[in-house]
Design a protein around this motif. Structure first.
Motif, short mmCIF file in Angstrom:
data_model
loop_
_atom_site.label_atom_id
_atom_site.label_comp_id
_atom_site.label_asym_id
_atom_site.label_seq_id
_atom_site.Cartn_x
_atom_site.Cartn_y
_atom_site.Cartn_z
N GLN A 49 -45.73 -64.33 76.28
CA GLN A 49 -46.67 -65.08 76.21
C GLN A 49 -46.72 -66.37 75.44
O GLN A 49 -46.73 -67.56 76.07
CB GLN A 49 -48.06 -64.34 75.82
CG GLN A 49 -48.54 -63.28 76.56
CD GLN A 49 -49.57 -62.71 75.85
OE1 GLN A 49 -49.65 -62.26 74.79
NE2 GLN A 49 -50.60 -62.48 76.97
N LEU A 50 -46.17 -66.19 74.27
CA LEU A 50 -46.16 -67.59 73.49
C LEU A 50 -45.02 -68.45 73.96
O LEU A 50 -45.27 -69.67 74.23
CB LEU A 50 -45.90 -67.11 71.96
CG LEU A 50 -45.84 -68.23 70.89
CD1 LEU A 50 -47.33 -68.90 71.08
CD2 LEU A 50 -45.60 -67.91 69.60
N SER B 52 -45.22 -72.49 75.19
CA SER B 52 -44.66 -73.35 74.75
C SER B 52 -43.59 -74.24 75.54
O SER B 52 -43.69 -75.42 75.56
CB SER B 52 -43.38 -72.67 73.51
OG SER B 52 -42.85 -73.73 72.86
N GLN B 53 -42.84 -73.35 76.43
CA GLN B 53 -42.16 -74.04 77.40
C GLN B 53 -42.98 -74.81 78.64
O GLN B 53 -42.18 -76.07 78.91
CB GLN B 53 -41.18 -72.95 78.31
CG GLN B 53 -40.10 -72.24 77.35
CD GLN B 53 -39.63 -71.29 78.07
OE1 GLN B 53 -39.97 -70.66 79.10
NE2 GLN B 53 -38.57 -70.74 77.40
N SER B 54 -44.11 -74.45 78.94
CA SER B 54 -44.97 -75.23 80.05
C SER B 54 -45.39 -76.52 79.25
O SER B 54 -45.94 -77.32 79.85
CB SER B 54 -46.03 -74.33 80.61
OG SER B 54 -47.00 -73.96 79.49
#
Length: 258
Positions: free
Chosen positions: A213-214, A218-220
Motif C-alpha cells: 500500500q505504502l 510513494s511510487q505514484s
C-alpha cells in the motif's frame, strides 16, 4: 443551438457552445475583477495544484461519497478573505486556482450521449461579447491563437480533473478520509468557533500503511500530495484571523467549512 447541461457548475449562470458562425464577431477582454468570487469561501482544485495551493490556502475535501478537493478562501459561508468588495484580489503574490482562471470557459458534452467535449462559455460573463476592443475569438472563420490557448488550457484542466478523480478513488479505497473538525478559541469568547462539514485525511491510518500500500502511494506520487493537504490545514487559523480583521465573523457556533 444545443441546449446547455441542466446542472451548471459553480460560477456558471449559463453555457453556450463557442461557434465560429454565431460568435464570429466576438472578442474577449481582460477583467480586473472577479465579482463571482465575492463571498465564495471554497473553490475546487486539482491534485496538480496541491503543491502551490498549500502555500496560501487550506486544502480540504467536501463531504459525502463523491468528495472533491477544495481550497478554502474563507471558513464561513459568504466569506472570502482574498478578494475585496469588487472582486479584486487583495494579494499580490497569490496562487489563483485553475478552476477560477478557467471561467467563463469550460469543456462540456452538448448531449449526454456525446463522446466529445466542446468548448463552451458563460454568455453572462462581461469578458466576452461584441466589443470594439479586445482579442478576437475567430479570424477568417478559424479559431484565433487566443482561442487555441483557451482550448489548450481547458484540455489540460480536464486531464488534471481525471487525475484528481483517480486520486479520490484511491483515497476512498484505502479508507483514508475522515470527518474533519477544527476548534478555534479566541480571547473574550466563552464559546469556541467549531468548523465541521468537511473531510480530511486520517493521519493515524496514513501512518499505519505498510508494504505494498505504502509503496504504491510513494511510487505514484500520491504521498507528497497527502502531506501537502495535511500541512495546509495549519492555515485554517490564518484564514480565521483574516476573517476577524475584515469583520467577516459570525457568532460562535457550528460552521460549515467545506
Amino acid at each position: 443551438m444545443a441546449s446547455a447541461p441542466q446542472n451548471l457548475p459553480l460560477f456558471y449562470q449559463a453555457l453556450e457552445p463557442l461557434s465560429s458562425q454565431v460568435h464570429a464577431d466576438h472578442r474577449i477582454r481582460p477583467q480586473e475583477t472577479a465579482p463571482f468570487l465575492i463571498g465564495q469561501h471554497a473553490v475546487p482544485v486539482t491534485v496538480d495544484e496541491f503543491p502551490l495551493v498549500q502555500r496560501h490556502m487550506p486544502i480540504v475535501f467536501s463531504s459525502g461519497d463523491d468528495a472533491i478537493p477544495l481550497a478554502l478562501m474563507g471558513l464561513n459561508e459568504g466569506s472570502n478573505v482574498f478578494v475585496d468588495g469588487e472582486g479584486k484580489l487583495t494579494e499580490t503574490n497569490f496562487y489563483v486556482p485553475a478552476y477560477v482562471r478557467r471561467y467563463p470557459y469550460m469543456l462540456a458534452r452538448l448531449r449526454p450521449e456525446a463522446d466529445e467535449l466542446s468548448l463552451c462559455f458563460d454568455p453572462t460573463s462581461p469578458s466576452i461579447g461584441v466589443f470594439d476592443e479586445g482579442d478576437r475569438l475567430f479570424e477568417n472563420g478559424e479559431p484565433s491563437e487566443v482561442t487555441k490557448q483557451i482550448l489548450a488550457f481547458n484540455e489540460t484542466f480536464e486531464q488534471a480533473g481525471q487525475r484528481t478523480q483517480q486520486f479520490m478513488n484511491e483515497l476512498r479505497e484505502q479508507g483514508l478520509l475522515m470527518d474533519g473538525e477544527v476548534t478555534i478559541q479566541i480571547d473574550g469568547n466563552a464559546q469556541p468557533f467549531i468548523y465541521r462539514g468537511f473531510q480530511m485525511v486520517n493521519e493515524e491510518k496514513l501512518a499505519g500503511l505498510r508494504g505494498d500500500q505504502l509503496r504504491k502511494m510513494s511510487q505514484s506520487g500520491m504521498l507528497p500530495l497527502l502531506y501537502a493537504h495535511l500541512f495546509s490545514l495549519s492555515l485554517m487559523r490564518e484564514i480565521f484571523a483574516r476573517q476577524q480583521a475584515t469583520g467577516q465573523m459570525p457568532a460562535p457556533q457550528l460552521q460549515p467549512a467545506g
